[in-house]
Structures are given as structure tokens and as C-alpha cells.
Motif scaffolding. Structure first.
Motif, PDB file in Angstrom:
ATOM      1  N   PRO B  79       0.827  -1.222   0.000  1.00  0.00           N
ATOM      2  CA  PRO B  79       0.000   0.000   0.000  1.00  0.00           C
ATOM      3  C   PRO B  79       0.856   1.265   0.000  1.00  0.00           C
ATOM      4  O   PRO B  79       0.469   2.265  -0.594  1.00  0.00           O
ATOM      5  CB  PRO B  79      -0.790  -0.104   1.304  1.00  0.00           C
ATOM      6  CG  PRO B  79      -0.700  -1.525   1.727  1.00  0.00           C
ATOM      7  CD  PRO B  79       0.537  -2.098   1.129  1.00  0.00           C
ATOM      8  N   ALA B  80       2.033   1.201   0.651  1.00  0.00           N
ATOM      9  CA  ALA B  80       2.872   2.398   0.738  1.00  0.00           C
ATOM     10  C   ALA B  80       3.332   2.866  -0.634  1.00  0.00           C
ATOM     11  O   ALA B  80       3.558   4.053  -0.845  1.00  0.00           O
ATOM     12  CB  ALA B  80       4.085   2.119   1.624  1.00  0.00           C
ATOM     13  N   GLN B  81       3.432   1.931  -1.589  1.00  0.00           N
ATOM     14  CA  GLN B  81       3.924   2.326  -2.910  1.00  0.00           C
ATOM     15  C   GLN B  81       2.899   3.128  -3.695  1.00  0.00           C
ATOM     16  O   GLN B  81       3.240   3.793  -4.656  1.00  0.00           O
ATOM     17  CB  GLN B  81       4.318   1.083  -3.704  1.00  0.00           C
ATOM     18  CG  GLN B  81       5.613   0.465  -3.206  1.00  0.00           C
ATOM     19  CD  GLN B  81       5.851  -0.900  -3.804  1.00  0.00           C
ATOM     20  OE1 GLN B  81       5.095  -1.366  -4.625  1.00  0.00           O
ATOM     21  NE2 GLN B  81       6.915  -1.532  -3.366  1.00  0.00           N
ATOM     22  N   ASP B  83       1.364   5.838  -3.038  1.00  0.00           N
ATOM     23  CA  ASP B  83       1.596   7.287  -3.106  1.00  0.00           C
ATOM     24  C   ASP B  83       3.074   7.627  -2.937  1.00  0.00           C
ATOM     25  O   ASP B  83       3.426   8.659  -2.419  1.00  0.00           O
ATOM     26  CB  ASP B  83       0.740   8.028  -2.067  1.00  0.00           C
ATOM     27  CG  ASP B  83       1.080   7.598  -0.646  1.00  0.00           C
ATOM     28  OD1 ASP B  83       1.783   6.583  -0.506  1.00  0.00           O
ATOM     29  OD2 ASP B  83       0.658   8.277   0.303  1.00  0.00           O
ATOM     30  N   PHE B  84       3.924   6.735  -3.418  1.00  0.00           N
ATOM     31  CA  PHE B  84       5.361   6.944  -3.257  1.00  0.00           C
ATOM     32  C   PHE B  84       5.901   7.823  -4.379  1.00  0.00           C
ATOM     33  O   PHE B  84       5.731   7.502  -5.546  1.00  0.00           O
ATOM     34  CB  PHE B  84       6.076   5.592  -3.289  1.00  0.00           C
ATOM     35  CG  PHE B  84       7.452   5.628  -2.709  1.00  0.00           C
ATOM     36  CD1 PHE B  84       7.686   5.174  -1.437  1.00  0.00           C
ATOM     37  CD2 PHE B  84       8.514   6.115  -3.454  1.00  0.00           C
ATOM     38  CE1 PHE B  84       8.961   5.210  -0.896  1.00  0.00           C
ATOM     39  CE2 PHE B  84       9.785   6.157  -2.912  1.00  0.00           C
ATOM     40  CZ  PHE B  84      10.013   5.701  -1.640  1.00  0.00           C
ATOM     41  N   PRO B  85       6.536   8.948  -4.033  1.00  0.00           N
ATOM     42  CA  PRO B  85       7.073   9.784  -5.096  1.00  0.00           C
ATOM     43  C   PRO B  85       8.402   9.231  -5.588  1.00  0.00           C
ATOM     44  O   PRO B  85       9.418   9.345  -4.908  1.00  0.00           O
ATOM     45  CB  PRO B  85       7.271  11.141  -4.411  1.00  0.00           C
ATOM     46  CG  PRO B  85       7.494  10.796  -2.973  1.00  0.00           C
ATOM     47  CD  PRO B  85       6.828   9.486  -2.701  1.00  0.00           C
ATOM     48  N   ARG B 132       3.887   6.502  -9.286  1.00  0.00           N
ATOM     49  CA  ARG B 132       2.542   6.367  -8.711  1.00  0.00           C
ATOM     50  C   ARG B 132       1.445   6.785  -9.682  1.00  0.00           C
ATOM     51  O   ARG B 132       0.282   6.498  -9.469  1.00  0.00           O
ATOM     52  CB  ARG B 132       2.429   7.156  -7.408  1.00  0.00           C
ATOM     53  CG  ARG B 132       2.538   8.638  -7.614  1.00  0.00           C
ATOM     54  CD  ARG B 132       2.396   9.419  -6.328  1.00  0.00           C
ATOM     55  NE  ARG B 132       2.805  10.795  -6.592  1.00  0.00           N
ATOM     56  CZ  ARG B 132       3.120  11.664  -5.659  1.00  0.00           C
ATOM     57  NH1 ARG B 132       3.100  11.306  -4.408  1.00  0.00           N
ATOM     58  NH2 ARG B 132       3.481  12.883  -5.969  1.00  0.00           N
TER      59      ARG B 132
END
Lengths: 280, 239
Positions: B79-81, B83-85, B132
Motif C-alpha cells: 500500500p505504501a507504494q 503514493d510513493f514519489p 505512482r
């Protein structure tokens, strides 16, 4: 404005505060990007409360504050990391537990030893006068070490932050880099909290990363943007604290808040324009 | 020549046995699909193959010249990926880290390799795009390019088509088939997509803590466990 800045630099303690503060802001911004993206923001908050307890204990024992607080907070950082990873108690509630306990113990120590006095206020909300010249040297050296370590391990830190499973599978010792990040965070928090205050230091870690993520789309540009935003906000915060006679820590946080709002607006406007261009 | 072989492998968490009595060997250039219900030990087996979990007993051996860190791994997305810039380039390049020691700066050779893999997967125009903001299919290609930076020999894919639409799924399967057939990359894929597994893979391993079936993909549909799982699939569709 230039007159104010000139006047500020005529005070040696303000010059010291600015040098140390800007270095710490840089460290906090670099580490903050990784912490925010790994969903570890609460660790910063937890550690600052542990730091408060340690400072209170150091004052009660008449010991040098940094030499007590650094080892205690570093230990706490490893502990928090372990708890977050083992998953027996969910990470965020474990951190809340530890930070509230440390805060309570700190308040107990202060009130039993010297009574509630200005010390406790300064620990909570920071004081620009708190840095002795020995502290300044230590802070400068440690923050330069943090920045160098971060630069040397930058690629690994990216890999571990983006995808820990893949990093582990391809031979990166993710555990070591997580510990490195926790260790560097602990150092940054201890060094920064006496100026910024235990209540406010975690904002130095969280704000710049969130601010630059509104606008930047690459990891490297997020890192660079955070560092610049963080240093600028610190400088602006201290200047306005001098001009308006407001507490330093709170002024820096408000500067960060304004930067965040500006970046969020810019990001939202840009996305809306892109959407319109995409449709048209 | 076997690139990977497991002998009487047993994997366990504390007291709970996840996989037991597993023996198989995989030749270079083969395409293996691992199937089975949830909780059948597939993820545990993957961890063991990657060297992230020590076997309780038995052994896993890789042929000479392949290290655990040279298995190109395509994990499930976290899930962290979402919104990962990060730019595509940064993500792909990070696949080159496995060959590095403590000092881990990228060299010109790493950049070349990353660029080649972007071209191979037809995403070189996305090099500077933000990860993203890509579609699910494009993101999987980026992660595949990263895995290829880590290896030329063996790919390990963990449910790679989860969440992809049918077109992206078909494209992804054909990409993997090409890598397998044209470049001779050994492929191990964990999948819930039985029909695609039978169609694409050379071999199928069905797990339910113990191996229920190991053999050719063609023979799987005729086998007892194969019929059961395929039939079960059919029933599930009626609900």
C-alpha cells in the motif's frame, strides 16, 4: 528585513542557534522523507517524548543533558523499531504507550526534584538559549555525520524505503538500514529538541517531507526540496521569532505550516490544470 | 542442468509447519507455476527460495553461478507504494544494487543495463514518469524491469497479475513468455490464474502444505488435484 537579519547576527547565541538549527533541519528533512514514506512518522514523536524524560532525568541528576539523552533515545529508537517490526502490539499504539509513559515519568522527575519551573517549560516548548558552546560543537559534528551517512547510503535507503521485500531479496540487509535510519533519527531529535521543544521537534521531521511531496514526483527531488524548505522555514521561523518575540520552536512550526499550505495549493492547482489539459 | 532443486524441504514457523516433504528440480529455461489455495505455503516457499527463510530441514540448492540475490523478484505491491514519489528511472535503477557492496553508487554500466531493460519491456518513454501515476500494467512492467536489472537468469513472480485488467494481464503474460522463450530466463510464478498457468507454464506445482502435484502443465488438467482445483474454480464462478 535585512536590518533585522543583521541585528540577529550581532548576537552570538542567535548565530549559534541558527547554525545548529539549520544543520538539524537539514538532517530532519532528509530522514523525514524516509520515515514518512515508511509510515514511521510516529517514531519521531515517540522519541521526542522519551527525550523529554531523559532530559528531565539528566537535570535531576545534574548530568550533562546531551550525554544522558543521546544513549537513552538511541536505545528507545531501536526498541520502537523492533516493536513496529515484530507486530505483536501494533506499532502506533506501542509508540503512543511508550511516549506517554516517558512524558509522565519526565514530569514526575521534574516535579519531585525541582518542582514545576521554567525548565519544564523550556523542555516542552524549546528555548533558543539552551545551547552551550560545547553543545554547539557536538551538534554540528553529529549533524554533519548524519548528512554524510545519508548521502553515502542514499541508494540503499531509497531501495529499503520503496520496497523492503525486494531489497531484502536482492541482498540488501534491510534491518541494518532501518536501524541506521532509527539511529540517525534519534540523534537528530535529541539535538533538535532543546531548541524546538519536545512537543514540536517531530514537526521538523514530518513537515518538510509532506510539504515537498505535494509538488515533487521523484524521490531525489523530494529529498532536495525537503532540505531546502526545511532550512528556509527554520531561518524564517527564527527571524520572525526575533522580530515578534515569539518562542522559537512554535515560530518554526508555523513557518513550516505556511510552506505546507502554499505547496499543497500549488500542487492542487497544477493537478487541476493537468487534468484540464489532458481532457482538452 | 538443474538451476534450482529442493530436496525433502520442510519449512515451518515456530511450531506450525507450512510446507513439508517438497522435492522438485527445475531446469534452466523452464517456466514453473506454483498454484494452491490461500495458506497453502506458497508465500513461505517463495521466502525460502529467496533465502529470506531458513529451511527447518531438507535443502534448497541453486546451481553454481546463481546466488540467492540474483533471483529477479517481483513482489506483490505494498500500500505504501501507491503514493510513493519516485520516478520510473529511480525504481528500475535500484534493481542494480544487488551486485554492490557497502559503497553503492551507480556506475555507467548500471545505467546502461537499466536503459536496456526499459527498452526491452517497451517502457523507455516512461523513464522520467512518476511511478505512482502509472497504470497497474505499467507499474508491473517497471517492477519487472527492476527485477531484470538484478538478474538475467531467474525470475520469481508473486501473483503478478493481481489487480490488472484483462488486456494488461494478457500483455503481461506474453511479456513473461517472451522473456522465457527468447531470452531463456527461468520463470517461477505464483498464480491464482489456473487457466493461464496451464497455457503458459511448462510445469506446475500444486501445494497444500505438501506437494499435491508436480509435473508437466499438459498433464495437470488430467490429474486428480488438477481436476479438483479447476472444478472448484468453476463452482466459484457460479456464486
Amino acid at each position: 528585513m535585512p536590518a533585522i537579519i543583521e541585528a540577529m547576527f550581532s548576537y552570538p547565541f542567535l548565530t549559534r542557534a541558527l547554525i545548529v538549527g539549520i544543520l538539524i533541519s537539514l538532517c530532519a528533512a532528509l530522514l523525514g522523507v524516509s520515515l514518512v514514506l515508511k509510515r514511521y512518522s510516529m517514531i519521531g514523536d515517540g522519541l521526542s517524548h522519551v527525550g523529554f524524560g531523559a532530559l528531565a532525568a539528566a537535570a535531576a541528576m545534574n548530568a550533562a543533558p546531551l550525554y544522558v539523552a543521546i544513549p537513552v533515545v538511541v536505545l528507545a529508537a531501536f526498541l520502537l523499531l523492533r516493536i513496529s517490526e515484530s507486530g505483536k502490539i501494533k506499532g502506533d499504539s506501542a509508540i503512543a504507550l511508550i511516549s506517554a509513559s516517558a512524558l509522565a515519568i519526565g514530569v514526575m522527575i521534574v516535579s519531585l526534584s525541582s518542582g514545576m519551573n521554567t525548565d519544564i517549560y523550556n523542555y516542552m516548548f524549546g528555548s533558543i538559549l539552551s545551547m552551550s558552546s560545547g553543545d554547539v560543537t557536538l551538534s554540528v559534528v553529529l549533524s554533519i555525520v548524519v548528512i554524510i551517512l545519508f548521502a553515502v547510503f542514499y541508494n540503499r535507503i531509497f531501495a529499503v524505503t520503496f520496497d523492503e521485500t525486494f531489497a531484502r531479496a536482492t541482498g540488501t540487509k534491510a534491518g541494518i538500514y532501518n536501524m541506521l535510519i532509527a539511529l540517525l533519527t534519534a540523534l537528530t531529535i535529541v539535538l533538535g529538541m532543546r531548541m524546538m521543544g519536545a512537543m514540536l521537534i517531530s514537526s521538523l521531521i514530518i513537515f518538510p517531507a509532506l510539504t515537498s511531496m505535494r509538488v515533487c514526483k521523484r524521490f531525489k527531488s523530494v529529498i532536495i526540496c525537503s532540505a531546502i524548505v526545511s532550512a528556509l522555514c527554520f531561518f524564517t521561523g527564527i527571524s520572525s521569532s526575533y522580530a515578534l518575540s515569539t518562542p522559537a520552536g512554535a515560530s518554526v512550526v508555523v513557518a513550516n505550516l505556511i510552506a505546507f499550505l502554499v505547496f499543497a495549493a500549488v500542487g492542487a492547482i497544477r493537478d487541476a490544470m493537468q487534468l484540464r489539459l489532458g481532457k482538452g | 542442468m538443474a538451476v534450482l532443486s529442493c530436496e525433502n524441504l520442510c519449512l515451518a514457523y515456530e511450531n506450525k509447519i507450512a510446507v513439508s516433504g517438497l522435492s522438485f528440480s527445475l531446469e534452466a529455461g523452464e517456466y514453473l507455476c506454483i498454484v494452491g489455495e490461500n495458506g497453502s505455503g506458497k508465500s513461505t516457499l517463495i521466502k525460502a527460495l529467496l533465502g529470506l527463510k531458513q529451511p527447518k530441514s531438507g535443502r534448497i540448492s541453486l546451481s553454481e553461478g546463481v546466488k540467492h540475490t540474483e533471483i529477479g523478484y517481483l513482489p506483490q505491491q505494498t500500500p505504501a507504494q501507491k503514493d510513493f514519489p519516485a520516478s520510473v528511472w529511480e525504481v528500475v535503477l535500484s534493481g542494480c544494487l544487488n551486485a554492490k557492496g557497502i559503497i553503492s553508487f551507480y556506475t555507467r554500466k548500471d545505467r546502461q543495463r537499466a536503459m536496456e531493460n526499459l527498452e526491452k519491456l517497451g517502457i523507455s518513454d516512461l523513464k522520467n514518469a512518476c511511478y505512482r501515476e502509472l497504470s497497474g500494467g505499467q507499474q508491473q512492467r517497471v517492477l519487472l524491469a527492476r527485477a531484470l536489472c538484478a538478474t538475467r537468469k531467474m525470475l520469481l513472480l508473486d501473483e503478478p497479475v493481481t489487480g490488472l485488467d484483462p488486456i494488461a494481464t494478457a500483455e503481461f503474460y506474453s511479456l513473461i513468455r517472451d522473456l522465457n522463450k527468447k531470452d531463456g530466463v527461468t520463470v517461477i510464478m505464483v498464480s491464482h490464474d489456473l487457466h493461464a498457468a496451464i497455457e503458459n507454464a511448462d510445469k506446475i506445482l500444486q501445494l497444500r502444505c505438501e506437494p499435491l502435484y508436480y509435473g508437466s502443465a499438459a498433464g495437470y488438467a488430467e490429474s486428480e488435484p488438477g481436476k479438483k482445483l479447476l472444478g472448484g474454480d468453476g463452482n466459484a464462478c457460479h456464486h
